[in-house]
Design an enzyme around this catalytic site. Structure first.
Site, PDB file in Angstrom:
ATOM      1  N   ASP A  64       0.845  -1.191   0.000  1.00 21.87           N
ATOM      2  CA  ASP A  64       0.000   0.000   0.000  1.00 21.87           C
ATOM      3  C   ASP A  64       0.882   1.243   0.000  1.00 21.87           C
ATOM      4  O   ASP A  64       1.452   1.613   1.026  1.00 21.87           O
ATOM      5  CB  ASP A  64      -0.907  -0.012   1.234  1.00 21.87           C
ATOM      6  CG  ASP A  64      -1.898   1.142   1.246  1.00 21.87           C
ATOM      7  OD1 ASP A  64      -1.810   2.014   0.352  1.00 21.87           O
ATOM      8  OD2 ASP A  64      -2.744   1.184   2.149  1.00 21.87           O
ATOM      9  N   ASN A  91       5.743   3.956 -11.538  1.00 21.93           N
ATOM     10  CA  ASN A  91       4.587   4.168 -12.398  1.00 21.93           C
ATOM     11  C   ASN A  91       3.292   4.400 -11.621  1.00 21.93           C
ATOM     12  O   ASN A  91       2.341   4.967 -12.159  1.00 21.93           O
ATOM     13  CB  ASN A  91       4.418   2.944 -13.320  1.00 21.93           C
ATOM     14  CG  ASN A  91       3.123   2.974 -14.096  1.00 21.93           C
ATOM     15  OD1 ASN A  91       2.930   3.816 -14.964  1.00 21.93           O
ATOM     16  ND2 ASN A  91       2.217   2.065 -13.775  1.00 21.93           N
ATOM     17  N   TYR A 160      -2.159  16.853  -8.499  1.00 19.64           N
ATOM     18  CA  TYR A 160      -1.614  15.884  -9.460  1.00 19.64           C
ATOM     19  C   TYR A 160      -0.471  16.500 -10.252  1.00 19.64           C
ATOM     20  O   TYR A 160       0.625  15.938 -10.341  1.00 19.64           O
ATOM     21  CB  TYR A 160      -2.724  15.415 -10.396  1.00 19.64           C
ATOM     22  CG  TYR A 160      -2.269  14.436 -11.455  1.00 19.64           C
ATOM     23  CD1 TYR A 160      -2.130  13.085 -11.162  1.00 19.64           C
ATOM     24  CD2 TYR A 160      -1.974  14.864 -12.752  1.00 19.64           C
ATOM     25  CE1 TYR A 160      -1.709  12.176 -12.133  1.00 19.64           C
ATOM     26  CE2 TYR A 160      -1.557  13.969 -13.726  1.00 19.64           C
ATOM     27  CZ  TYR A 160      -1.428  12.633 -13.413  1.00 19.64           C
ATOM     28  OH  TYR A 160      -1.001  11.742 -14.375  1.00 19.64           O
ATOM     29  N   LYS A 164       3.656  15.527 -10.146  1.00 23.30           N
ATOM     30  CA  LYS A 164       4.386  15.086 -11.334  1.00 23.30           C
ATOM     31  C   LYS A 164       5.561  16.010 -11.640  1.00 23.30           C
ATOM     32  O   LYS A 164       6.620  15.560 -12.107  1.00 23.30           O
ATOM     33  CB  LYS A 164       3.432  15.008 -12.528  1.00 23.30           C
ATOM     34  CG  LYS A 164       2.352  13.942 -12.386  1.00 23.30           C
ATOM     35  CD  LYS A 164       2.935  12.543 -12.237  1.00 23.30           C
ATOM     36  CE  LYS A 164       1.867  11.476 -12.266  1.00 23.30           C
ATOM     37  NZ  LYS A 164       2.419  10.099 -12.214  1.00 23.30           N
TER      38      LYS A 164
END
Length: 254
Positions: A64, A91, A160, A164
Protein backbone atom coordinates in the site's frame (compact mmCIF):
# COMPACT_ATOMS: atom_id res chain seq x y z
CA UNK A 1 22.56 -17.90 -33.80
CA UNK A 2 20.05 -16.32 -31.40
CA UNK A 3 20.61 -12.67 -30.53
CA UNK A 4 20.42 -11.79 -26.82
CA UNK A 5 17.49 -9.57 -25.97
CA UNK A 6 18.37 -6.12 -24.64
CA UNK A 7 17.07 -6.71 -21.08
CA UNK A 8 17.98 -10.37 -20.68
CA UNK A 9 18.73 -11.41 -17.10
CA UNK A 10 17.57 -8.05 -15.74
CA UNK A 11 15.05 -7.67 -12.93
CA UNK A 12 12.80 -4.61 -12.89
CA UNK A 13 10.33 -3.47 -10.23
CA UNK A 14 7.23 -1.82 -11.74
CA UNK A 15 4.88 -0.02 -9.37
CA UNK A 16 1.19 0.31 -10.16
CA UNK A 17 1.59 -2.62 -12.52
CA UNK A 18 -2.05 -3.72 -12.74
CA UNK A 19 -3.29 -0.57 -14.52
CA UNK A 20 -3.28 -0.25 -18.29
CA UNK A 21 0.11 1.48 -18.48
CA UNK A 22 1.67 -0.80 -15.87
CA UNK A 23 0.53 -3.90 -17.72
CA UNK A 24 1.89 -2.52 -20.99
CA UNK A 25 5.22 -1.76 -19.33
CA UNK A 26 5.54 -5.25 -17.87
CA UNK A 27 4.63 -6.87 -21.18
CA UNK A 28 7.17 -4.78 -23.09
CA UNK A 29 9.93 -5.49 -20.58
CA UNK A 30 9.37 -9.23 -20.78
CA UNK A 31 9.50 -9.11 -24.59
CA UNK A 32 12.98 -7.57 -24.16
CA UNK A 33 14.00 -10.42 -21.84
CA UNK A 34 13.47 -8.87 -18.39
CA UNK A 35 11.80 -10.38 -15.35
CA UNK A 36 9.38 -8.06 -13.61
CA UNK A 37 8.27 -7.52 -10.04
CA UNK A 38 4.58 -6.74 -10.50
CA UNK A 39 3.46 -4.37 -7.76
CA UNK A 40 -0.22 -4.14 -6.90
CA UNK A 41 -2.13 -2.21 -4.25
CA UNK A 42 -5.36 -4.18 -3.88
CA UNK A 43 -5.78 -5.99 -7.20
CA UNK A 44 -3.99 -9.24 -6.47
CA UNK A 45 -6.10 -11.13 -9.00
CA UNK A 46 -5.12 -8.63 -11.68
CA UNK A 47 -1.44 -9.00 -10.81
CA UNK A 48 -1.64 -12.78 -10.96
CA UNK A 49 -3.47 -12.63 -14.29
CA UNK A 50 -0.75 -10.36 -15.67
CA UNK A 51 1.97 -12.71 -14.44
CA UNK A 52 0.26 -15.58 -16.25
CA UNK A 53 -0.11 -13.45 -19.39
CA UNK A 54 3.63 -12.74 -19.50
CA UNK A 55 4.48 -16.39 -19.09
CA UNK A 56 5.39 -16.31 -15.41
CA UNK A 57 8.45 -14.12 -16.02
CA UNK A 58 8.38 -12.42 -12.65
CA UNK A 59 6.76 -12.12 -9.25
CA UNK A 60 3.72 -10.41 -7.71
CA UNK A 61 4.13 -8.21 -4.65
CA UNK A 62 1.42 -6.30 -2.81
CA UNK A 63 2.06 -3.04 -0.97
CA UNK A 64 0.00 0.00 0.00
CA UNK A 65 1.89 3.06 -1.27
CA UNK A 66 -0.50 5.39 0.53
CA UNK A 67 1.11 4.26 3.79
CA UNK A 68 4.48 5.78 4.81
CA UNK A 69 6.10 2.35 5.18
CA UNK A 70 4.58 0.91 2.01
CA UNK A 71 7.32 1.78 -0.45
CA UNK A 72 10.15 0.48 1.71
CA UNK A 73 8.22 -2.72 2.38
CA UNK A 74 7.73 -3.15 -1.37
CA UNK A 75 11.42 -2.68 -2.12
CA UNK A 76 12.46 -5.09 0.61
CA UNK A 77 10.11 -7.77 -0.73
CA UNK A 78 11.26 -7.21 -4.30
CA UNK A 79 14.91 -7.42 -3.36
CA UNK A 80 14.35 -10.58 -1.34
CA UNK A 81 12.63 -12.23 -4.32
CA UNK A 82 15.13 -11.20 -6.98
CA UNK A 83 18.41 -10.92 -5.08
CA UNK A 84 19.44 -8.15 -7.49
CA UNK A 85 17.32 -5.44 -9.05
CA UNK A 86 18.54 -3.63 -12.15
CA UNK A 87 15.68 -1.20 -12.70
CA UNK A 88 12.87 0.63 -10.97
CA UNK A 89 9.81 2.04 -12.74
CA UNK A 90 7.87 4.48 -10.54
CA UNK A 91 4.59 4.17 -12.40
CA UNK A 92 2.00 4.12 -9.59
CA UNK A 93 -0.16 7.22 -9.50
CA UNK A 94 -3.54 8.63 -8.63
CA UNK A 95 -5.41 11.72 -9.82
CA UNK A 96 -7.85 13.29 -7.38
CA UNK A 97 -9.90 16.48 -7.62
CA UNK A 98 -10.62 19.05 -4.93
CA UNK A 99 -11.85 22.60 -5.36
CA UNK A 100 -9.92 25.49 -3.85
CA UNK A 101 -13.05 26.45 -1.93
CA UNK A 102 -13.51 22.97 -0.44
CA UNK A 103 -13.19 22.67 3.34
CA UNK A 104 -9.56 22.90 4.43
CA UNK A 105 -9.45 19.35 5.80
CA UNK A 106 -10.62 17.94 2.45
CA UNK A 107 -8.13 20.13 0.55
CA UNK A 108 -5.23 18.98 2.73
CA UNK A 109 -6.28 15.32 2.61
CA UNK A 110 -6.26 15.26 -1.19
CA UNK A 111 -2.88 16.98 -1.44
CA UNK A 112 -1.31 14.74 1.21
CA UNK A 113 -2.55 11.50 -0.34
CA UNK A 114 -1.66 12.60 -3.87
CA UNK A 115 1.90 13.43 -2.85
CA UNK A 116 2.23 10.28 -0.76
CA UNK A 117 1.29 7.97 -3.63
CA UNK A 118 2.60 9.91 -6.62
CA UNK A 119 5.79 11.36 -5.17
CA UNK A 120 6.84 10.36 -1.65
CA UNK A 121 6.50 6.64 -2.35
CA UNK A 122 8.70 7.17 -5.41
CA UNK A 123 11.16 9.11 -3.26
CA UNK A 124 11.50 6.24 -0.79
CA UNK A 125 11.82 3.69 -3.58
CA UNK A 126 14.42 5.88 -5.29
CA UNK A 127 16.42 6.09 -2.08
CA UNK A 128 16.33 2.30 -1.70
CA UNK A 129 17.24 1.84 -5.35
CA UNK A 130 20.23 4.18 -5.14
CA UNK A 131 21.61 2.35 -2.13
CA UNK A 132 21.06 -1.04 -3.80
CA UNK A 133 22.44 0.04 -7.18
CA UNK A 134 25.46 1.62 -5.51
CA UNK A 135 26.32 -1.74 -3.96
CA UNK A 136 25.69 -3.77 -7.12
CA UNK A 137 27.24 -1.89 -10.01
CA UNK A 138 24.52 0.54 -11.03
CA UNK A 139 20.96 0.59 -12.26
CA UNK A 140 18.28 2.77 -13.81
CA UNK A 141 15.17 4.54 -12.54
CA UNK A 142 12.24 5.48 -14.79
CA UNK A 143 9.75 7.97 -13.35
CA UNK A 144 6.30 8.25 -14.88
CA UNK A 145 5.70 12.00 -14.88
CA UNK A 146 3.10 13.84 -16.96
CA UNK A 147 2.53 16.72 -19.34
CA UNK A 148 0.65 18.22 -16.39
CA UNK A 149 3.92 18.43 -14.48
CA UNK A 150 5.48 20.61 -17.17
CA UNK A 151 2.79 23.12 -18.04
CA UNK A 152 0.56 23.30 -14.94
CA UNK A 153 -2.87 21.83 -14.54
CA UNK A 154 -6.52 22.52 -13.84
CA UNK A 155 -7.33 24.23 -10.54
CA UNK A 156 -9.18 21.23 -9.10
CA UNK A 157 -6.30 18.85 -9.90
CA UNK A 158 -3.29 21.00 -9.05
CA UNK A 159 -2.05 18.35 -6.61
CA UNK A 160 -1.61 15.88 -9.46
CA UNK A 161 0.32 18.32 -11.62
CA UNK A 162 2.51 19.44 -8.73
CA UNK A 163 3.35 15.85 -7.75
CA UNK A 164 4.39 15.09 -11.33
CA UNK A 165 6.52 18.23 -11.52
CA UNK A 166 8.26 17.06 -8.36
CA UNK A 167 8.96 13.70 -10.03
CA UNK A 168 10.65 15.47 -12.93
CA UNK A 169 12.87 17.42 -10.55
CA UNK A 170 13.69 14.23 -8.65
CA UNK A 171 14.69 12.58 -11.92
CA UNK A 172 17.08 15.39 -12.81
CA UNK A 173 18.57 15.45 -9.30
CA UNK A 174 19.29 11.73 -9.37
CA UNK A 175 20.73 12.01 -12.87
CA UNK A 176 23.05 14.84 -11.88
CA UNK A 177 24.05 13.51 -8.48
CA UNK A 178 24.43 9.79 -9.11
CA UNK A 179 25.18 9.38 -12.82
CA UNK A 180 28.88 9.00 -12.09
CA UNK A 181 28.03 5.93 -10.01
CA UNK A 182 26.28 4.26 -12.93
CA UNK A 183 22.88 5.16 -11.45
CA UNK A 184 20.81 6.89 -14.10
CA UNK A 185 17.28 8.25 -14.24
CA UNK A 186 14.79 9.16 -16.97
CA UNK A 187 11.33 10.73 -16.76
CA UNK A 188 8.53 9.97 -19.19
CA UNK A 189 5.84 12.63 -19.49
CA UNK A 190 2.69 11.41 -21.22
CA UNK A 191 -0.26 13.54 -22.11
CA UNK A 192 -3.58 11.73 -22.16
CA UNK A 193 -3.23 7.96 -22.44
CA UNK A 194 -6.25 5.75 -23.07
CA UNK A 195 -6.65 4.37 -19.53
CA UNK A 196 -9.30 4.17 -16.82
CA UNK A 197 -8.13 7.58 -15.57
CA UNK A 198 -8.71 9.06 -19.01
CA UNK A 199 -12.09 7.37 -19.38
CA UNK A 200 -13.18 8.77 -16.01
CA UNK A 201 -12.22 12.27 -17.18
CA UNK A 202 -14.08 11.79 -20.45
CA UNK A 203 -17.18 10.56 -18.62
CA UNK A 204 -17.19 13.77 -16.59
CA UNK A 205 -15.95 16.36 -19.09
CA UNK A 206 -16.45 14.80 -22.53
CA UNK A 207 -14.14 13.44 -25.24
CA UNK A 208 -13.62 16.87 -26.80
CA UNK A 209 -12.15 18.24 -23.58
CA UNK A 210 -9.58 15.44 -23.45
CA UNK A 211 -8.68 15.75 -27.13
CA UNK A 212 -8.42 19.54 -27.11
CA UNK A 213 -4.95 20.66 -28.13
CA UNK A 214 -3.63 17.25 -29.26
CA UNK A 215 -2.43 17.91 -32.83
CA UNK A 216 -2.51 14.26 -33.92
CA UNK A 217 -6.11 13.98 -32.71
CA UNK A 218 -5.65 10.86 -30.62
CA UNK A 219 -4.60 9.84 -27.14
CA UNK A 220 -1.47 7.76 -26.71
CA UNK A 221 -1.91 4.03 -26.36
CA UNK A 222 -0.61 2.28 -23.26
CA UNK A 223 1.55 0.08 -25.51
CA UNK A 224 3.44 3.17 -26.72
CA UNK A 225 4.40 3.97 -23.14
CA UNK A 226 5.43 0.38 -22.47
CA UNK A 227 7.69 0.29 -25.50
CA UNK A 228 9.33 3.57 -24.54
CA UNK A 229 10.01 2.41 -20.97
CA UNK A 230 11.63 -0.77 -22.27
CA UNK A 231 13.79 1.28 -24.64
CA UNK A 232 14.80 3.71 -21.89
CA UNK A 233 15.89 0.81 -19.67
CA UNK A 234 18.26 -0.64 -22.25
CA UNK A 235 21.87 -0.58 -21.00
CA UNK A 236 22.85 1.03 -24.31
CA UNK A 237 20.77 4.13 -23.51
CA UNK A 238 22.88 5.50 -20.66
CA UNK A 239 23.07 8.96 -22.27
CA UNK A 240 19.32 9.42 -21.80
CA UNK A 241 20.24 10.13 -18.18
CA UNK A 242 18.22 13.12 -16.95
CA UNK A 243 15.97 13.27 -20.02
CA UNK A 244 12.25 14.03 -19.92
CA UNK A 245 10.61 12.17 -22.79
CA UNK A 246 7.33 13.73 -23.95
CA UNK A 247 4.58 11.43 -25.23
CA UNK A 248 1.70 13.79 -25.88
CA UNK A 249 0.97 14.03 -29.60
CA UNK A 250 2.65 17.43 -29.85
CA UNK A 251 0.48 19.15 -27.25
CA UNK A 252 3.08 20.26 -24.69
CA UNK A 253 2.84 23.99 -25.33
CA UNK A 254 -0.93 24.09 -25.77
Amino acid sequence: MTMARSLSERNVLVTGATGAIGQAICSALVVEGARVVIHYGRNRAGAEALLAKIGGAGWCVGADLSEPAGATDLWDQAQALTGRLHGLVNNAGIRSEVAVDAPLDQWQAVWEREFRVNFLAAVDLTRAAILHFRAHGGGRIINMASRAGQRGYASNAMAYGASKAALINLTKSVAQSHGAEGITAVAIAPGWVRTEMAEAFIAQHGEAAAMAGIPIGAMAKAAEIGELVAFALRPSQASLNGAVLDVNGGSYLR
